[in-house]
Design a protein around this motif. Structure first.
Motif, mmCIF file in Angstrom:
data_model
loop_
_atom_site.group_PDB
_atom_site.id
_atom_site.type_symbol
_atom_site.label_atom_id
_atom_site.label_comp_id
_atom_site.label_asym_id
_atom_site.label_seq_id
_atom_site.Cartn_x
_atom_site.Cartn_y
_atom_site.Cartn_z
ATOM 1 N N SER A 96 -18.302 -24.256 2.114
ATOM 2 C CA SER A 96 -18.502 -22.977 3.374
ATOM 3 C C SER A 96 -18.015 -21.864 3.058
ATOM 4 C CB SER A 96 -17.772 -23.720 4.560
ATOM 5 O OG SER A 96 -17.955 -22.830 5.571
ATOM 6 N N SER A 119 -20.490 -18.461 2.293
ATOM 7 C CA SER A 119 -20.360 -17.107 2.901
ATOM 8 C C SER A 119 -20.219 -16.027 2.006
ATOM 9 C CB SER A 119 -19.035 -17.511 3.788
ATOM 10 O OG SER A 119 -19.004 -15.923 4.641
ATOM 11 N N TRP A 173 -23.105 -24.208 7.380
ATOM 12 C CA TRP A 173 -21.909 -24.685 6.661
ATOM 13 C C TRP A 173 -20.582 -24.104 7.474
ATOM 14 C CZ3 TRP A 173 -21.149 -27.593 2.837
ATOM 15 C CH2 TRP A 173 -22.584 -28.213 2.019
ATOM 16 N N SER A 174 -20.785 -23.235 8.320
ATOM 17 C CA SER A 174 -19.837 -22.910 9.191
ATOM 18 C C SER A 174 -19.481 -24.069 10.122
ATOM 19 C CB SER A 174 -19.785 -21.558 9.983
ATOM 20 O OG SER A 174 -18.819 -21.272 10.640
ATOM 21 N N THR A 186 -15.844 -26.176 10.307
ATOM 22 C CA THR A 186 -15.202 -26.409 11.489
ATOM 23 C C THR A 186 -15.137 -27.727 12.049
ATOM 24 O OG1 THR A 186 -16.047 -24.221 12.498
ATOM 25 C CG2 THR A 186 -15.466 -25.669 14.123
ATOM 26 N N ARG A 188 -25.426 -20.244 6.669
ATOM 27 C CA ARG A 188 -23.898 -19.473 6.852
ATOM 28 C C ARG A 188 -23.566 -20.460 7.941
ATOM 29 N NH1 ARG A 188 -21.888 -13.696 5.871
ATOM 30 N NH2 ARG A 188 -23.417 -13.752 4.156
ATOM 31 N N ARG A 189 -24.438 -20.226 9.033
ATOM 32 C CA ARG A 189 -23.899 -20.965 10.373
ATOM 33 C C ARG A 189 -23.790 -22.447 10.123
ATOM 34 N NH1 ARG A 189 -27.905 -20.266 14.473
ATOM 35 N NH2 ARG A 189 -29.147 -19.339 12.994
#
Length: 122
Positions: free
Chosen positions: A82, A86, A56-57, A61, A53-54
């Motif tokens: 993303s 999540s 893809w985050s 961003t 998740r981080r």
């Protein structure tokens, strides 16, 4: 040579595409492992899902930055993936779904990163 010195040397020798491929490989292996552990092993499952998740985050961003030179449609697709990652990660944690979709997405990205122009293509 110490492990840290090796990692530093390897990082300096990689181009950004190779670094992304390596990171996706590490995250995907963690997801694959987490998919095989007992569902009560929450630490392993949460760690893998959080790492993915981080990743893809961070990509989303970067894609949201108006100065990003990538094609707008590709950037929008990455942001959309993303958001899916999540939501799907939350479904996995509620035992409503499995890891397969996340693993498949990451593998497809890795295939794209290993395409023409990459040293990973073999």
């Amino acid at each position: 040579m110490s492990l840290q010195a090796y990692k530093t040397a390897a990082t300096r020798a990689e181009n950004p595409r190779e670094t992304e491929y390596r990171l996706f490989g590490q995250v995907t292996r963690a997801l694959m492992h987490a998919s095989t552990v007992d569902p009560t092993d929450l630490a392993t499952r949460i760690d893998a899902l959080d790492w993915n998740r981080r990743l893809w985050s961070a990509l989303a961003t970067d894609c949201a930055n108006p100065d990003n030179a990538m094609d707008k449609n590709l950037r929008a697709q990455i942001i959309s993936i993303s958001l899916f990652v999540s939501r799907h990660s939350s479904a996995i944690m509620r035992n409503e779904d499995d890891f397969e979709a996340l693993i498949d997405i990451n593998k497809m990205v890795m295939q794209g990163l290993s395409g023409p122009g990459s040293a990973q293509a073999a």
